[in-house]
Design an enzyme around this catalytic site. Structure first.
Site, PDB file in Angstrom:
ATOM      1  N   GLY A 119       2.841 -27.638 -20.539  1.00 40.00           N
ATOM      2  CA  GLY A 119       3.043 -28.281 -18.829  1.00 40.00           C
ATOM      3  C   GLY A 119       3.694 -29.549 -19.071  1.00 40.00           C
TER       4      GLY A 119
ATOM      5  N   GLY B  77       0.101 -25.095 -21.325  1.00 39.41           N
ATOM      6  CA  GLY B  77       0.683 -24.071 -20.023  1.00 39.41           C
ATOM      7  C   GLY B  77       0.800 -23.155 -20.383  1.00 39.41           C
TER       8      GLY B  77
ATOM      9  CD  GLU C 133      -5.304 -27.881 -21.811  1.00 41.97           C
ATOM     10  OE1 GLU C 133      -4.133 -27.563 -21.547  1.00 41.97           O
ATOM     11  OE2 GLU C 133      -6.546 -27.131 -21.999  1.00 41.97           O
TER      12      GLU C 133
ATOM     13  CG  ASP D 188      -5.139 -26.230 -17.081  1.00 40.63           C
ATOM     14  OD1 ASP D 188      -4.853 -26.133 -17.898  1.00 40.63           O
ATOM     15  OD2 ASP D 188      -3.744 -26.835 -16.124  1.00 40.63           O
TER      16      ASP D 188
END
Length: 351
Positions: free
Chosen positions: A67, A116, A139, A147
Site C-alpha cells: 500500500g 498490501g 511492516e 495487516d
C-alpha cells in the site's frame, strides 16, 4: 479495455483482467486504485461474461510492493486524518471482498509482492508464483504491523513459522511461499506469456493451470528451517523468544536475533499479541482488529518514524520510542487494541 491510468482492465476469454499500472512505484496501491479495484470486482461479480479474475502487475519488477503508506504519512503530517482512516478502511474492506469472492480470483506473482500486495493476492483463491517472486510482510521494520488479512494467512502457516514471518519480515522465494500456503501454484516465468494467451483465448482456467504449473525443484528456506523456527518461536512470550535466539550460537538464530532487535519494539509486542489473540477470531473479526490497530499505529510515534527512515529521508536509522522492549508495559500495548467505538470497521455486505 478500461484505462484509469494506474489500473487497467479488460474482459477477454471469459476473464476479467486487471493490471496494477504504477511500475515506477512498483505498483504500490493508492487509495484511488483501491477504490477502482473495488468497483471493478463488484461489477464483475454479477457479470455473467466474467468467469474468473486475473490480477497482475505492470513492468518487470513487481506485482505490488504494498500500500502507498507514504501517502498516509503525508496525510498525517498535514493533519488529514480522514485520509488515514479511509485508506485502511477501504483497503481492508477490499481484502475481505477478495477473501469471499464467489469467482476464481487468480493473482500472478511474478516479482515483488509485499504488504498490501499480499492483501490483493493471498486473500484470493489462486496465487501463482514464478521463480522471480519475492514475498514479505515487512511492516515491523517501519513501525507498523502485518495487516491486509495477515492475522489470518500468517496464522495458517504451519507451526510457529507465521509468527516468525510476522515479526521478522523475512523475504520468501517461490518455494517458501508454496510451503507456507501463501501461494497455490508454481509457474515458470518463461511460460507466463503462453499461459495468459491461452486464458485470453478462452481455455478453461483449471485445465490451463494443470497444463502449465509444476512443482518447484528444490526445498525452500522455510522448509529447511521449520524445526528450528518452531523451537524458538513457540515460546510463550516475546521475551522468551528473543532470549532463546540470543543464547543460540547458530547463524540462523543470531541473524534472526539481530533482525528482531532492529525492528520497532512496539511493533514486535503488538504483532506477538495480534497473532496469538487472532487465532480464535473469525476472518471478519480479524479484519476489524487490524483496522483498530492501523488507526492506533497512525496516531503513534513509530509508524511515522519508520516511514521517515525508510521512505522519506531514507537514512534507515529509525529512532524507535521506546527503543527497547523492556521499556514497554502491558498497558502500553493495550492501547493499540482499544475499541474505536463509532469508528470501528463494519462490513456492509457478507465477506
Amino acid at each position: 479495455m478500461t484505462n484509469t491510468n494506474d489500473l487497467l482492465s479488460k474482459v477477454q476469454g471469459g476473464i476479467g483482467w486487471i493490471t496494477l499500472n504504477r511500475p515506477k512505484a512498483l505498483n504500490a496501491l493508492s487509495l484511488d486504485m483501491i477504490r477502482n479495484l473495488t468497483q471493478l470486482l463488484k461489477e464483475w461479480e454479477t457479470n455473467s461474461s466474467v468467469n474468473a479474475i486475473v490480477i497482475q502487475g505492470a513492468g518487470d519488477k513487481a506485482f505490488c510492493a504494498g500500500g502507498d503508506v507514504r501517502a498516509v504519512y503525508d496525510a498525517k503530517k498535514s493533519g488529514d486524518l480522514e485520509t488515514c482512516d479511509a485508506f485502511f478502511r477501504e483497503e481492508y474492506t477490499l481484502n475481505a471482498h477478495i477473501h469471499s469472492y464467489p469467482k476464481p480470483y487468480v493473482a500472478l506473482l511474478d516479482g515483488i509482492a509485499m504488504g498490501g500486495g499480499l492483501g490483493v493476492s493471498v486473500n484470493g483463491s489462486h496465487r501463482i508464483v514464478t521463480e522471480r517472486a519475492l514475498l514479505a510482510m515487512p511492516e515491523t521494520g517501519i513501525g507498523f504491523f502485518p495487516d491486509v488479512g495477515a492475522t489470518t494467512f500468517l496464522n495458517n502457516v504451519p507451526g510457529a513459522v507465521g509468527l516468525y514471518l510476522g515479526l521478522s519480515g523475512t523475504h520468501l522465494k517461490a518455494e517458501d511461499a508454496l510451503w507456507a500456503g501463501l501461494a497455490t501454484h508454481f509457474l515458470s516465468s518463461t511460460c507466463l506469456s503462453s499461459f495468459k494467451k491461452d486464458l485470453e483465448q478462452g481455455k478453461p482456467l483449471e485445465d490451463t493451470l494443470t497444463a502449465y504449473c509444476r512443482e518447484p525443484q528444490e526445498k525452500g528456506f522455510l522448509e529447511h528451517h521449520s524445526d528450528v523456527i518452531d523451537m524458538h518461536f513457540s515460546k510463550s512470550s516475546l521475551k522468551e523468544i528473543i532470549e532463546s535466539l540470543a543464547t543460540d550460537p547458530s547463524p540462523f538464530a543470531q541473524n534472526t536475533y539481530n533482525t528482531l532487535t532492529s525492528k520497532s519494539p512496539t511493533s514486535l509486542a503488538v504483532v506477538f499479541r495480534q497473532l496469538k489473540e487472532g487465532k480464535t477470531l473469525s476472518f471478519l473479526a480479524r479484519m476489524k482488529l487490524e483496522f483498530r490497530l492501523s488507526q492506533h499505529f497512525v496516531k503513534g510515534h513509530d509508524f511515522m518514524e519508520g516511514i521517515r527512515a525508510v521512505l522519506v529521508d531514507k537514512d534507515r536509522l529509525p529512532r524507535w520510542k521506546p527503543p527497547r522492549l523492556q521499556d514497554l508495559s502491558d498497558r502500553d500495548i493495550d492501547t493499540y487494541f482499544a475499541q474505536l467505538n463509532e469508528r470501528e470497521l463494519e462490513f456492509g455486505r457478507p465477506a
